[in-house]
Enzyme design. Structure first.
Site, mmCIF file in Angstrom:
data_model
loop_
_atom_site.group_PDB
_atom_site.id
_atom_site.type_symbol
_atom_site.label_atom_id
_atom_site.label_comp_id
_atom_site.label_asym_id
_atom_site.label_seq_id
_atom_site.Cartn_x
_atom_site.Cartn_y
_atom_site.Cartn_z
ATOM 1 N N GLU A 128 3.417 76.491 56.249
ATOM 2 C CA GLU A 128 2.500 75.564 56.581
ATOM 3 C C GLU A 128 2.208 74.410 55.687
ATOM 4 O O GLU A 128 2.308 73.009 56.074
ATOM 5 C CB GLU A 128 1.123 75.972 56.608
ATOM 6 C CG GLU A 128 0.609 77.061 57.612
ATOM 7 C CD GLU A 128 0.485 76.227 58.917
ATOM 8 O OE1 GLU A 128 1.662 75.794 59.494
ATOM 9 O OE2 GLU A 128 -0.515 76.178 59.317
ATOM 10 N N THR A 181 0.084 66.992 62.414
ATOM 11 C CA THR A 181 -0.894 67.628 61.707
ATOM 12 C C THR A 181 -1.008 66.646 60.254
ATOM 13 O O THR A 181 -1.996 66.206 59.842
ATOM 14 C CB THR A 181 -0.997 69.117 61.226
ATOM 15 O OG1 THR A 181 -1.045 69.846 62.438
ATOM 16 C CG2 THR A 181 -2.041 69.400 60.306
HETATM 17 N N1 HSE Z 1 -6.971 72.705 59.315
HETATM 18 C C1 HSE Z 1 -5.878 72.210 59.666
HETATM 19 C C2 HSE Z 1 -6.211 70.655 60.003
HETATM 20 C C3 HSE Z 1 -5.276 72.721 60.997
HETATM 21 O O1 HSE Z 1 -7.063 70.368 60.763
HETATM 22 O O2 HSE Z 1 -5.356 69.852 59.569
HETATM 23 C C4 HSE Z 1 -4.093 72.126 61.627
HETATM 24 O O3 HSE Z 1 -3.016 72.862 61.170
#
Ligand code: HSE
Length: 306
Positions: A128, A181
């Site tokens: 991630e 993201t």
């Molecule tokens: N919590 C993360 C965001 C999830 O909103 O950036 C997306 O990968």
């Protein structure tokens, strides 16, 4: 054992108010990873259907997870990993997390199950971090563990499985536009007015109480995000119209799935969730933007062998 195959589901992170700390897994949509042990050490990656993702293990979310696990386990073999993406990158459905969770689960199987679930979540977070520049577990933990997961803390990692109300359904629309993201995180302010924080943590507490008490009305009232959604809504064509349509069709509430562009709605019962799907379709069809709609329960199984 010649090879093993793993299914790692897509997921919805944030669930409106709970940025970076809450997520749930979806049914049917997910990545399939096939693992074969090799005599040569290291990791070889074969991307089956998503050529834009790197096959260099150090630049691939599943690759970095597998490399870290091989190193930690100190074994003398390597692995060949074939990845069939079912979750589109940049869709807001935890694409990188599905690959990372699948890699962590499959590698652990090859390594004889030496790592705990908490450790697998930690390994997934390496993937991630490569994808979004920041470690977060609100997609990877639900993808691995299934159900609705609260990430209370990252350091030390503390993930909690919450009860899933029996009749809770998800409707999700995935518009065919890509939101990275990393970029969606750069839109966010680093400070929050105290008055907004008070509203937000009231909603988070309400949402979690609603899951414990099967209180659908409380779940609906709590699906409000006054901090992240206003900054990101502009990335999603027709976002406000989708939200309004979901509520008119009877949804409990609606919001951005992860960092978007997918939009989710929660409903009590399948019939309402299907009505929301129809309402989403009516908003998007005239726009000319391609889209996909899914209706799902919360996936309680998480990543598993197939
Ligand atoms: N919590 C993360 C965001 C999830 O909103 O950036 C997306 O990968």
């Amino acid at each position: 054992m010649k090879e093993i195959k793993v299914f790692a589901p897509a997921s919805v992170a944030n669930v409106s108010c709970a940025f970076d700390i809450l997520g749930f897994a979806l049914n049917d949509i997910g990545d399939v990873l096939t693992f074969r042990k090799t005599k040569e050490p290291g990791v070889k990656i074969i991307m089956k259907n998503e050529q834009q993702l790197s096959e260099d293990p150090e630049k691939n979310v599943a690759g970095v997870v597998a490399l870290a696990m091989l190193t930690m386990a100190g074994v003398d073999f390597g692995v060949e990993m074939e990845i069939e993406k079912g979750v589109s990158p940049g869709s807001g459905m935890g694409s990188s997390a599905s690959s990372a969770a699948g890699a962590a689960f499959g590698m652990n199987h090859l390594l004889g199950g030496v790592f705990s679930m908490q450790q697998l979540v930690k390994f997934s977070m390496i993937g991630e971090s490569l994808a979004s520049g920041v470690e977060h577990a609100d997609n990877a933990a639900p993808s691995l563990m299934g159900g609705i997961i609260l990430v209370r803390s990252l350091n030390p990692l503390d993930v909690i499985s919450l009860p899933v109300p029996e009749n809770l359904y998800v409707t999700l629309i995935h518009p065919d536009v890509e939101v990275q993201t990393k970029k969606a995180r750069l839109l966010l302010k680093q400070t929050v007015p105290l008055s907004d924080a008070v509203i937000q943590w009231g909603n988070i507490a309400g949402l979690i109480s609603g899951f414990y008490s099967n209180d659908y009305s409380l779940i609906g009232r709590s699906l409000e995000d006054v901090i992240i959604e206003p900054a990101r809504a502009l990335l999603i064509p027709l976002f406000e119209a989708l939200k309004a349509a979901a509520l008119s069709a009877g949804a409990l509430g609606s919001g951005i799935s992860g960092s978007g562009p997918s939009v989710f709605a929660l409903s009590e019962g399948k019939e309402t969730a299907e009505k929301v799907a129809k309402a989403f379709r009516e908003i998007y069809e005239p726009s000319g933007i391609e889209f996909k709609i899914h209706v799902s329960t919360v996936n309680k199984n998480g990543t598993h062998l197939i």
